[in-house]
Design a protein around this motif. Structure first.
Motif, PDB file in Angstrom:
ATOM      1  N   ALA A   1       0.809  -1.215   0.000  1.00  0.00           N
ATOM      2  CA  ALA A   1       0.000   0.000   0.000  1.00  0.00           C
ATOM      3  C   ALA A   1       0.848   1.273   0.000  1.00  0.00           C
ATOM      4  CB  ALA A   1      -0.939   0.007   1.205  1.00  0.00           C
ATOM      5  N   SER A   2       2.154   1.141   0.038  1.00  0.00           N
ATOM      6  CA  SER A   2       3.029   2.322   0.125  1.00  0.00           C
ATOM      7  C   SER A   2       3.259   3.006  -1.219  1.00  0.00           C
ATOM      8  CB  SER A   2       4.376   1.924   0.727  1.00  0.00           C
ATOM      9  OG  SER A   2       5.121   1.145  -0.197  1.00  0.00           O
ATOM     10  N   TRP A   3       2.673   2.510  -2.271  1.00  0.00           N
ATOM     11  CA  TRP A   3       2.898   3.052  -3.618  1.00  0.00           C
ATOM     12  C   TRP A   3       2.022   4.246  -3.943  1.00  0.00           C
ATOM     13  CZ3 TRP A   3       6.634   1.525  -7.071  1.00  0.00           C
ATOM     14  CH2 TRP A   3       7.432   0.459  -6.635  1.00  0.00           C
ATOM     15  N   ARG A   4       1.265   4.739  -2.978  1.00  0.00           N
ATOM     16  CA  ARG A   4       0.369   5.876  -3.219  1.00  0.00           C
ATOM     17  C   ARG A   4       1.111   7.143  -3.620  1.00  0.00           C
ATOM     18  NH1 ARG A   4      -3.122   5.595   2.140  1.00  0.00           N
ATOM     19  NH2 ARG A   4      -1.445   7.014   2.600  1.00  0.00           N
ATOM     20  N   ASN A   5       2.426   7.133  -3.498  1.00  0.00           N
ATOM     21  CA  ASN A   5       3.231   8.289  -3.906  1.00  0.00           C
ATOM     22  C   ASN A   5       4.051   7.983  -5.150  1.00  0.00           C
ATOM     23  OD1 ASN A   5       5.177   6.561  -2.972  1.00  0.00           O
ATOM     24  ND2 ASN A   5       6.158   8.039  -1.626  1.00  0.00           N
ATOM     25  N   ALA A   6       3.579   7.082  -5.981  1.00  0.00           N
ATOM     26  CA  ALA A   6       4.346   6.633  -7.146  1.00  0.00           C
ATOM     27  C   ALA A   6       4.757   7.775  -8.064  1.00  0.00           C
ATOM     28  CB  ALA A   6       3.557   5.586  -7.930  1.00  0.00           C
ATOM     29  N   ALA A   7       3.933   8.788  -8.206  1.00  0.00           N
ATOM     30  CA  ALA A   7       4.269   9.913  -9.085  1.00  0.00           C
ATOM     31  C   ALA A   7       5.447  10.717  -8.550  1.00  0.00           C
ATOM     32  CB  ALA A   7       3.056  10.820  -9.275  1.00  0.00           C
ATOM     33  N   SER A   8       5.694  10.626  -7.253  1.00  0.00           N
ATOM     34  CA  SER A   8       6.801  11.365  -6.640  1.00  0.00           C
ATOM     35  C   SER A   8       8.098  10.572  -6.603  1.00  0.00           C
ATOM     36  CB  SER A   8       6.438  11.745  -5.203  1.00  0.00           C
ATOM     37  OG  SER A   8       5.260  12.493  -5.174  1.00  0.00           O
ATOM     38  N   ARG A   9       8.022   9.296  -6.875  1.00  0.00           N
ATOM     39  CA  ARG A   9       9.219   8.460  -6.823  1.00  0.00           C
ATOM     40  C   ARG A   9      10.032   8.616  -8.099  1.00  0.00           C
ATOM     41  NH1 ARG A   9       7.722   2.681  -4.067  1.00  0.00           N
ATOM     42  NH2 ARG A   9       6.464   3.515  -2.364  1.00  0.00           N
ATOM     43  N   SER A  10      11.322   8.430  -7.960  1.00  0.00           N
ATOM     44  CA  SER A  10      12.179   8.519  -9.139  1.00  0.00           C
ATOM     45  C   SER A  10      12.127   7.210  -9.924  1.00  0.00           C
ATOM     46  CB  SER A  10      13.624   8.813  -8.734  1.00  0.00           C
ATOM     47  OG  SER A  10      14.214   7.665  -8.142  1.00  0.00           O
ATOM     48  N   GLU A  11      12.459   7.314 -11.175  1.00  0.00           N
ATOM     49  CA  GLU A  11      12.523   6.130 -12.034  1.00  0.00           C
ATOM     50  C   GLU A  11      13.457   5.086 -11.440  1.00  0.00           C
ATOM     51  OE1 GLU A  11      14.031   4.886 -16.522  1.00  0.00           O
ATOM     52  OE2 GLU A  11      13.982   6.991 -15.961  1.00  0.00           O
ATOM     53  N   ASP A  12      14.628   5.526 -10.985  1.00  0.00           N
ATOM     54  CA  ASP A  12      15.610   4.585 -10.442  1.00  0.00           C
ATOM     55  C   ASP A  12      15.118   3.920  -9.160  1.00  0.00           C
ATOM     56  OD1 ASP A  12      17.363   5.013 -12.536  1.00  0.00           O
ATOM     57  OD2 ASP A  12      18.508   6.552 -11.457  1.00  0.00           O
ATOM     58  N   ALA A  13      14.425   4.667  -8.308  1.00  0.00           N
ATOM     59  CA  ALA A  13      13.907   4.088  -7.068  1.00  0.00           C
ATOM     60  C   ALA A  13      12.848   3.024  -7.361  1.00  0.00           C
ATOM     61  CB  ALA A  13      13.336   5.184  -6.175  1.00  0.00           C
ATOM     62  N   ILE A  14      11.963   3.314  -8.298  1.00  0.00           N
ATOM     63  CA  ILE A  14      10.927   2.344  -8.659  1.00  0.00           C
ATOM     64  C   ILE A  14      11.574   1.101  -9.262  1.00  0.00           C
ATOM     65  CG2 ILE A  14       8.952   1.909 -10.178  1.00  0.00           C
ATOM     66  CD1 ILE A  14       8.272   4.910  -9.885  1.00  0.00           C
ATOM     67  N   PHE A  15      12.521   1.303 -10.156  1.00  0.00           N
ATOM     68  CA  PHE A  15      13.182   0.176 -10.808  1.00  0.00           C
ATOM     69  C   PHE A  15      13.924  -0.685  -9.786  1.00  0.00           C
ATOM     70  CE2 PHE A  15      16.329  -2.102 -13.282  1.00  0.00           C
ATOM     71  CZ  PHE A  15      15.592  -2.495 -14.383  1.00  0.00           C
ATOM     72  N   ALA A  16      14.619  -0.044  -8.860  1.00  0.00           N
ATOM     73  CA  ALA A  16      15.365  -0.786  -7.841  1.00  0.00           C
ATOM     74  C   ALA A  16      14.427  -1.629  -6.976  1.00  0.00           C
ATOM     75  CB  ALA A  16      16.182   0.174  -6.971  1.00  0.00           C
ATOM     76  N   GLU A  17      13.295  -1.059  -6.599  1.00  0.00           N
ATOM     77  CA  GLU A  17      12.360  -1.811  -5.755  1.00  0.00           C
ATOM     78  C   GLU A  17      11.740  -2.983  -6.513  1.00  0.00           C
ATOM     79  OE1 GLU A  17       8.792  -1.207  -2.517  1.00  0.00           O
ATOM     80  OE2 GLU A  17       9.861   0.541  -3.289  1.00  0.00           O
ATOM     81  N   LEU A  18      11.354  -2.762  -7.761  1.00  0.00           N
ATOM     82  CA  LEU A  18      10.787  -3.867  -8.542  1.00  0.00           C
ATOM     83  C   LEU A  18      11.825  -4.956  -8.808  1.00  0.00           C
ATOM     84  CD1 LEU A  18       8.459  -2.038 -11.079  1.00  0.00           C
ATOM     85  CD2 LEU A  18       7.848  -3.222  -8.966  1.00  0.00           C
ATOM     86  N   SER A  19      13.057  -4.560  -9.017  1.00  0.00           N
ATOM     87  CA  SER A  19      14.134  -5.545  -9.213  1.00  0.00           C
ATOM     88  C   SER A  19      14.330  -6.371  -7.946  1.00  0.00           C
ATOM     89  CB  SER A  19      15.438  -4.838  -9.584  1.00  0.00           C
ATOM     90  OG  SER A  19      15.314  -4.214 -10.831  1.00  0.00           O
ATOM     91  N   ALA A  20      14.345  -5.707  -6.809  1.00  0.00           N
ATOM     92  CA  ALA A  20      14.542  -6.408  -5.534  1.00  0.00           C
ATOM     93  C   ALA A  20      13.358  -7.343  -5.238  1.00  0.00           C
ATOM     94  CB  ALA A  20      14.712  -5.399  -4.396  1.00  0.00           C
ATOM     95  N   LEU A  21      12.139  -6.897  -5.526  1.00  0.00           N
ATOM     96  CA  LEU A  21      10.960  -7.731  -5.260  1.00  0.00           C
ATOM     97  C   LEU A  21      10.920  -8.969  -6.145  1.00  0.00           C
ATOM     98  CD1 LEU A  21       8.257  -4.972  -4.756  1.00  0.00           C
ATOM     99  CD2 LEU A  21       9.141  -6.551  -3.018  1.00  0.00           C
ATOM    100  N   ALA A  22      11.551  -8.907  -7.285  1.00  0.00           N
ATOM    101  CA  ALA A  22      11.589 -10.070  -8.175  1.00  0.00           C
ATOM    102  C   ALA A  22      12.372 -11.215  -7.564  1.00  0.00           C
ATOM    103  CB  ALA A  22      12.190  -9.688  -9.531  1.00  0.00           C
ATOM    104  N   ASP A  23      13.300 -10.907  -6.651  1.00  0.00           N
ATOM    105  CA  ASP A  23      14.148 -11.920  -6.024  1.00  0.00           C
ATOM    106  C   ASP A  23      13.874 -12.140  -4.552  1.00  0.00           C
ATOM    107  OD1 ASP A  23      15.651 -12.362  -8.395  1.00  0.00           O
ATOM    108  OD2 ASP A  23      16.826 -10.558  -7.993  1.00  0.00           O
ATOM    109  N   GLN A  24      13.102 -11.264  -3.946  1.00  0.00           N
ATOM    110  CA  GLN A  24      12.856 -11.336  -2.497  1.00  0.00           C
ATOM    111  C   GLN A  24      12.094 -12.611  -2.148  1.00  0.00           C
ATOM    112  OE1 GLN A  24      11.537  -7.667  -0.730  1.00  0.00           O
ATOM    113  NE2 GLN A  24      10.184  -8.764   0.674  1.00  0.00           N
ATOM    114  N   PRO A  25      12.568 -13.339  -1.148  1.00  0.00           N
ATOM    115  CA  PRO A  25      11.818 -14.544  -0.749  1.00  0.00           C
ATOM    116  C   PRO A  25      10.491 -14.190  -0.096  1.00  0.00           C
ATOM    117  CG  PRO A  25      13.761 -14.232   0.649  1.00  0.00           C
ATOM    118  CD  PRO A  25      13.774 -13.151  -0.377  1.00  0.00           C
ATOM    119  N   ALA A  26       9.529 -15.047  -0.253  1.00  0.00           N
ATOM    120  CA  ALA A  26       8.226 -14.845   0.393  1.00  0.00           C
ATOM    121  C   ALA A  26       8.401 -15.032   1.892  1.00  0.00           C
ATOM    122  CB  ALA A  26       7.213 -15.832  -0.158  1.00  0.00           C
ATOM    123  N   PRO A  27       7.699 -14.233   2.673  1.00  0.00           N
ATOM    124  CA  PRO A  27       7.806 -14.357   4.160  1.00  0.00           C
ATOM    125  C   PRO A  27       7.280 -15.680   4.654  1.00  0.00           C
ATOM    126  CG  PRO A  27       6.423 -12.463   3.530  1.00  0.00           C
ATOM    127  CD  PRO A  27       6.837 -13.156   2.278  1.00  0.00           C
TER     128      PRO A  27
END
Length: 167
Positions: free
Chosen positions: A141-167
């Motif tokens: 739910a923290s993406w409500r500020n997506a328009a304020s995020r930088s391209e690099d920050a969004i890309f880094a988070e999506l890249s990390a989530l692609a490899d992050q293990p499920a809790p």
């Protein structure tokens, strides 16, 4: 007659000078992909099946076309840099949720199915394993500020989530 022609030409020239220049385009792309569908759950199920077959994760973006943060996120996802990441690592599904923060939401059962019980704003971004386990329930739910995020920050988070293990 010549005076009128000169006056008209002068008026046009002055009018052209008085126009304001085009406003610069935003630093982020915008796009609309939140179609209203009768079977949002079916679209997510199909993405889960494709993810299982392809060894990918499912990226579910809950949003609406009225929301500038939602359209900004869609715009980034449509750029070549993000499209390559998504094609390689994710099955992408957009779910239109209307106006959940005002009580006029729809397709909220899709979010609830994966543990995202409350949606105070849009967009929300949920990453699922092919088995349907949420990877980022704590930050979805923290993406409500997506328009304020930088391209690099969004890309880094999506890249990390692609490899992050499920809790």
């Amino acid at each position: 007659m010549i005076r009128r022609a000169i006056a008209a030409g002068l008026a046009l020239a002055l009018g052209a000078c008085a126009t304001t220049p085009d406003v610069a385009a935003p630093a982020r792309p915008d796009a609309k992909s939140y179609a209203v569908t009768q079977d949002a759950m079916g679209h997510v199920d199909a993405a889960l099946a494709r993810a299982a077959a392809g060894g990918k994760r499912v990226l579910v973006v809950f949003g609406a076309n009225w929301c500038h943060d939602s359209t900004a996120l869609v715009g980034w996802l449509a750029t070549p840099r993000f499209a390559a990441l998504v094609a390689e690592r994710y099955e992408l599904v957009f779910v239109n949720v209307g106006l959940p923060q005002t009580g006029d939401g729809h397709n909220l059962a899709v979010a609830g199915r994966f543990g995202l019980e409350e949606m105070k704003g849009t967009p929300a971004l949920l990453v699922l394993t092919p088995e349907g386990e949420p990877v980022n329930l704590d930050t979805a739910a923290s993406w409500r500020n997506a328009a304020s995020r930088s391209e690099d920050a969004i890309f880094a988070e999506l890249s990390a989530l692609a490899d992050q293990p499920a809790p």
